[in-house]
Design a protein around this motif. Structure first.
Motif, PDB file in Angstrom:
ATOM      1  N   LEU A  24       0.819  -1.210   0.000  1.00  0.00           N
ATOM      2  CA  LEU A  24       0.000   0.000   0.000  1.00  0.00           C
ATOM      3  C   LEU A  24       0.857   1.267   0.000  1.00  0.00           C
ATOM      4  O   LEU A  24       0.470   2.291  -0.564  1.00  0.00           O
ATOM      5  N   TRP A  25       2.026   1.216   0.661  1.00  0.00           N
ATOM      6  CA  TRP A  25       2.851   2.407   0.814  1.00  0.00           C
ATOM      7  C   TRP A  25       3.672   2.749  -0.418  1.00  0.00           C
ATOM      8  O   TRP A  25       4.062   3.916  -0.596  1.00  0.00           O
ATOM      9  N   ILE A  28       1.897   5.378  -2.442  1.00  0.00           N
ATOM     10  CA  ILE A  28       1.621   6.553  -1.601  1.00  0.00           C
ATOM     11  C   ILE A  28       2.855   7.437  -1.520  1.00  0.00           C
ATOM     12  O   ILE A  28       2.780   8.655  -1.717  1.00  0.00           O
ATOM     13  N   ASP A  72      -4.632  11.929   4.840  1.00  0.00           N
ATOM     14  CA  ASP A  72      -4.740  11.298   3.530  1.00  0.00           C
ATOM     15  C   ASP A  72      -5.527   9.987   3.638  1.00  0.00           C
ATOM     16  O   ASP A  72      -5.162   9.114   4.436  1.00  0.00           O
ATOM     17  N   GLU A  74      -5.711   7.285   1.780  1.00  0.00           N
ATOM     18  CA  GLU A  74      -4.943   6.051   1.534  1.00  0.00           C
ATOM     19  C   GLU A  74      -4.019   5.723   2.703  1.00  0.00           C
ATOM     20  O   GLU A  74      -3.845   4.555   3.048  1.00  0.00           O
ATOM     21  N   CYS A  75      -3.430   6.740   3.300  1.00  0.00           N
ATOM     22  CA  CYS A  75      -2.564   6.523   4.468  1.00  0.00           C
ATOM     23  C   CYS A  75      -3.391   5.998   5.639  1.00  0.00           C
ATOM     24  O   CYS A  75      -2.982   5.051   6.318  1.00  0.00           O
ATOM     25  N   GLU A  77      -6.143   4.367   5.464  1.00  0.00           N
ATOM     26  CA  GLU A  77      -6.515   2.988   5.139  1.00  0.00           C
ATOM     27  C   GLU A  77      -5.376   2.014   5.466  1.00  0.00           C
ATOM     28  O   GLU A  77      -5.603   0.954   6.047  1.00  0.00           O
ATOM     29  N   ALA A  78      -4.150   2.391   5.131  1.00  0.00           N
ATOM     30  CA  ALA A  78      -2.996   1.534   5.413  1.00  0.00           C
ATOM     31  C   ALA A  78      -2.809   1.365   6.924  1.00  0.00           C
ATOM     32  O   ALA A  78      -2.571   0.246   7.406  1.00  0.00           O
TER      33      ALA A  78
END
Length: 101
Positions: A24-25, A28, A72, A74-75, A77-78
């Motif tokens: 995931l990262w 990002i 963020d 997405e962050c 979510e991670a």
């Protein structure tokens, strides 16, 4: 340029979960102006150590990334995924500068 070296102690029974988190990262960091050099997972030797390396043009650019990641989606979510997986037992973050030709 500044490179962040993160040494993770992970649950050796949850390497797959950690890999899911790591993947995931990668985009990002790129989206936020950094260069991700990858995550390095256990293969031989210690079965509970993983490494991440990523760079930003400067320490202030890294600090901007850290501020942006708080809100963020997405962050978040991670981070939420890792809260569920609990694959990371601890980590250490160091900053290094490369010696290049």
């Amino acid at each position: 340029m500044i490179t962040c070296h993160v040494r993770y102690v992970i649950d050796p029974y949850k390497v797959g979960e950690f890999e899911e988190y790591a993947r995931l990262w990668l985009p990002i960091v790129a989206r936020m102006g950094g260069t991700h050099h990858g995550y390095f997972l256990p293969a031989e030797g210690a079965n509970n150590i993983a490494i991440a390396l990523f760079s930003f043009p400067s320490l202030s650019a890294y600090e901007d990334y850290r501020q942006l990641m708080v809100n963020d989606p997405e962050c978040i979510e991670a981070f939420e995924l890792e809260k569920l997986n609990r694959s990371i037992l601890s980590y250490e973050r160091s900053f290094m500068r490369p010696v290049l030709p």
